[in-house]
Design a protein around this motif. Structure first.
Motif, PDB file in Angstrom:
ATOM      1  N   ARG A 123       0.833  -1.202   0.000  1.00 24.15           N
ATOM      2  CA  ARG A 123       0.000   0.000   0.000  1.00 24.15           C
ATOM      3  C   ARG A 123       0.873   1.259   0.000  1.00 24.15           C
ATOM      4  O   ARG A 123       2.022   1.233   0.456  1.00 24.15           O
ATOM      5  N   TYR A 124       0.301   2.343  -0.502  1.00 24.58           N
ATOM      6  CA  TYR A 124       0.962   3.643  -0.472  1.00 24.58           C
ATOM      7  C   TYR A 124       0.126   4.575   0.390  1.00 24.58           C
ATOM      8  O   TYR A 124      -1.076   4.724   0.169  1.00 24.58           O
ATOM      9  N   ARG A 125       0.762   5.183   1.385  1.00 23.37           N
ATOM     10  CA  ARG A 125       0.028   6.003   2.352  1.00 23.37           C
ATOM     11  C   ARG A 125       0.096   7.490   2.005  1.00 23.37           C
ATOM     12  O   ARG A 125       1.157   8.032   1.739  1.00 23.37           O
ATOM     13  N   PHE A 126      -1.090   8.119   2.030  1.00 22.15           N
ATOM     14  CA  PHE A 126      -1.190   9.574   1.938  1.00 22.15           C
ATOM     15  C   PHE A 126      -1.467  10.102   3.344  1.00 22.15           C
ATOM     16  O   PHE A 126      -2.593   9.976   3.835  1.00 22.15           O
ATOM     17  N   PRO A 127      -0.474  10.660   4.052  1.00 25.76           N
ATOM     18  CA  PRO A 127      -0.731  11.203   5.397  1.00 25.76           C
ATOM     19  C   PRO A 127      -1.763  12.321   5.312  1.00 25.76           C
ATOM     20  O   PRO A 127      -1.696  13.163   4.411  1.00 25.76           O
ATOM     21  N   ILE A 128      -2.711  12.330   6.240  1.00 24.04           N
ATOM     22  CA  ILE A 128      -3.886  13.198   6.072  1.00 24.04           C
ATOM     23  C   ILE A 128      -3.897  14.409   7.012  1.00 24.04           C
ATOM     24  O   ILE A 128      -4.940  14.987   7.261  1.00 24.04           O
ATOM     25  N   PHE A 129      -2.709  14.809   7.487  1.00 27.51           N
ATOM     26  CA  PHE A 129      -2.681  15.967   8.382  1.00 27.51           C
ATOM     27  C   PHE A 129      -2.701  17.277   7.603  1.00 27.51           C
ATOM     28  O   PHE A 129      -3.078  18.314   8.116  1.00 27.51           O
ATOM     29  N   ASP A 130      -2.266  17.222   6.344  1.00 27.71           N
ATOM     30  CA  ASP A 130      -2.320  18.401   5.466  1.00 27.71           C
ATOM     31  C   ASP A 130      -3.227  18.047   4.294  1.00 27.71           C
ATOM     32  O   ASP A 130      -2.872  17.253   3.438  1.00 27.71           O
ATOM     33  N   LEU A 131      -4.427  18.629   4.273  1.00 27.08           N
ATOM     34  CA  LEU A 131      -5.374  18.328   3.210  1.00 27.08           C
ATOM     35  C   LEU A 131      -5.657  19.575   2.363  1.00 27.08           C
ATOM     36  O   LEU A 131      -6.758  19.770   1.873  1.00 27.08           O
ATOM     37  N   SER A 132      -4.621  20.396   2.219  1.00 22.64           N
ATOM     38  CA  SER A 132      -4.735  21.602   1.401  1.00 22.64           C
ATOM     39  C   SER A 132      -4.833  21.208  -0.072  1.00 22.64           C
ATOM     40  O   SER A 132      -4.506  20.074  -0.459  1.00 22.64           O
ATOM     41  N   ASP A 133      -5.272  22.149  -0.907  1.00 25.09           N
ATOM     42  CA  ASP A 133      -5.362  21.884  -2.342  1.00 25.09           C
ATOM     43  C   ASP A 133      -4.006  21.493  -2.921  1.00 25.09           C
ATOM     44  O   ASP A 133      -3.921  20.647  -3.820  1.00 25.09           O
ATOM     45  N   GLY A 134      -2.951  22.112  -2.395  1.00 24.34           N
ATOM     46  CA  GLY A 134      -1.605  21.795  -2.885  1.00 24.34           C
ATOM     47  C   GLY A 134      -1.251  20.338  -2.646  1.00 24.34           C
ATOM     48  O   GLY A 134      -0.697  19.665  -3.531  1.00 24.34           O
ATOM     49  N   PHE A 135      -1.583  19.847  -1.458  1.00 19.79           N
ATOM     50  CA  PHE A 135      -1.301  18.442  -1.158  1.00 19.79           C
ATOM     51  C   PHE A 135      -2.187  17.518  -1.990  1.00 19.79           C
ATOM     52  O   PHE A 135      -1.726  16.503  -2.526  1.00 19.79           O
ATOM     53  N   LEU A 136      -3.475  17.865  -2.107  1.00 15.01           N
ATOM     54  CA  LEU A 136      -4.395  17.017  -2.871  1.00 15.01           C
ATOM     55  C   LEU A 136      -4.017  16.989  -4.356  1.00 15.01           C
ATOM     56  O   LEU A 136      -4.270  15.991  -5.041  1.00 15.01           O
ATOM     57  N   GLU A 137      -3.374  18.045  -4.842  1.00 14.47           N
ATOM     58  CA  GLU A 137      -2.853  18.048  -6.214  1.00 14.47           C
ATOM     59  C   GLU A 137      -1.775  16.965  -6.355  1.00 14.47           C
ATOM     60  O   GLU A 137      -1.730  16.236  -7.363  1.00 14.47           O
ATOM     61  N   GLN A 138      -0.931  16.832  -5.329  1.00 18.42           N
ATOM     62  CA  GLN A 138       0.104  15.787  -5.330  1.00 18.42           C
ATOM     63  C   GLN A 138      -0.520  14.395  -5.276  1.00 18.42           C
ATOM     64  O   GLN A 138      -0.042  13.460  -5.928  1.00 18.42           O
TER      65      GLN A 138
END
Length: 436
Positions: free
Chosen positions: A166-181
């Motif tokens: 699995r690949y983890r997306f840490p969810i402490f930063d859910l800004s548009d910039g992070f969601l773009e990544q």
């Protein structure tokens, strides 16, 4: 194919072969014999702990019992003492699986599961995820979860992610910039399924909607999305289905127990009756009829290391009227027992009532990304929200009018626009909280 996930469980000392064989034998018990199977396992586990667990002996007050209803309902408060005091004879911290509850109920504690029952938990996961063609060894997971921020904890979780495919997306930063990544990662990786906290996944879907993107079109290998740990509202489920282009599966579990209920391909929330016994009780600890709401009380039928017998998990729900001993259906899950607002009139209202009413008004235009509600006094509530623009006076007036209509008048609301919302150290978003 080399089965790395299976190997990681074996190395950790979980007897998977034996557990999977037993799980299959439980599933093979005919419907007509299932009430007898449950009754036998109830008696077996209660008798074991009354004989081998001093904590449970003290709780019950004797070493025998005649009727299941004579056994006390176990609360989280009673478990908030050193783990060593609660382990059965022959079980230690070193020969069991030890973990800590998330604390989302407000009452965290450390618990233990013997390695065999934890292997059964994995067998339960394998079986239910298999309904959707997911194999933990070969299916690649996009994981929306928190992660420890200390170096040792961080790398330990990353190793587990590697072994767990699995690949983890840490969810402490859910800004548009992070969601773009996040979106870019979906464009380059062949993910088979999504798994993680509801609020984070919903936020990603809103990000996609604003850009008119359906995730399946950029990641064609996606099959299914499983959401867990937080409430999934029907309109959010529709949003996820629309923006992901795949089935959305609702999961309800507890780390100290097992998967409790998992949405089957027919859309029913099917209870795990293989390793758990689920009761719905009223305030006097009496069972309520199917279809009626009450406290969800659960018995782990196999955990010998630590008693979870008639354990009040802290949630409120109801079983469907069509439920049988083998195929039990969770009709609804309405929130936690401690998420109740007590109003000036004395009326009690599930906190999610406020959340639901408010949600239906302020999310219409997509401006508000997410929000939480806190009761700070009997008549005063704070609503913290993340949005592109401030709420308008008209929106605020509609919220106040709707709550007055559904609950009562004379309540005060304080609206606070935030850049981010506070999440737990595991990344969960507590949608309603009473501070009284």
């Amino acid at each position: 194919m080399f089965r790395l996930f299976d190997l990681s469980l074996k190395i950790s000392g979980f007897p998977m072969k034996k557990a999977q064989s037993e799980f299959e034998s439980i599933r093979a018990v005919p419907e007509k014999d299932y009430p007898d199977y449950i009754a036998f396992k109830q008696k077996e586990i209660a008798t074991f702990h009354l004989e081998h667990n001093s904590f449970y002996q003290k709780l019950v007050g004797k070493k025998t019992y005649h009727n299941w209803s004579d056994l006390p309902v176990l609360t989280k408060k009673e478990l908030q003492q050193p783990l060593q005091n609660r382990l059965s004879k022959g079980y230690t911290v070193s020969n069991t699986f030890v973990n800590k509850t998330s604390g989302s109920s407000g009452d965290p504690f450390i618990f233990a599961k013997d390695k065999y029952v934890h292997a059964l938990t994995w067998a339960s996961f394998f079986y239910r995820f298999g309904w959707y063609g997911i194999d933990f060894n070969t299916s690649y997971q996009a994981r929306f979860y928190g992660i420890p921020l200390d170096k040792a904890g961080y790398y330990k979780e990353r190793l587990k992610d590697y072994l767990g495919n699995r690949y983890r997306f840490p969810i402490f930063d859910l800004s548009d910039g992070f969601l773009e990544q996040v979106l870019e990662k979906f464009k380059t990786q062949k993910f088979d399924y999504i798994n993680g906290y509801t609020s984070s996944i919903v936020l990603f879907a809103k990000f996609l909607k604003a850009r008119n993107i359906v995730l399946k079109t950029v990641c064609p290998t996606l099959k299914v999305c499983m959401v867990t740990s937080e409430m999934l509202f029907e309109e959010d489920k529709i949003l996820l289905e629309t923006q992901f282009g795949i089935p959305i599966v609702n999961e309800y579990g507890a780390s100290e127990l097992d998967l409790i209920a998992f949405q089957n391909p027919e859309g029913e929330w099917q209870v795990n009756t293989e390793t758990l016994f689920v009761e719905i009780l009223d305030e006097q600890n009496k069972p309520v009829p199917n279809g009626q709401e009450g406290r969800i009380v659960i018995t782990s039928l196999y955990n010998k290391a630590h008693p979870f017998i008639r354990y009040d998990i802290g949630d409120i729900g109801a079983l469907d009227e069509s439920s049988t001993a083998k195929k039990t259906i969770l009709k609804k899950l309405t929130g936690r027992t401690n998420d109740v607002a007590i109003l000036p009139s004395g009326k009690k209202a599930p906190g999610l009532t406020f959340y639901y009413i408010t949600k239906s008004i302020i999310e219409d235009d997509g401006n508000v990304k997410e929000f939480i509600i806190k009761q700070i006094q009997r008549d005063t509530f704070e609503i913290d929200y993340v949005s592109d623009f401030e709420l308008t006076a008209d929106q605020i007036q509609k919220i106040e009018a709707a709550i007055a209509l559904y609950l009562e008048t004379g309540l005060t609301f304080i609206f606070n626009r935030k850049t981010t919302l506070a999440r737990s150290n595991r990344g969960k978003l507590k949608q309603f909280q009473s501070l009284l």
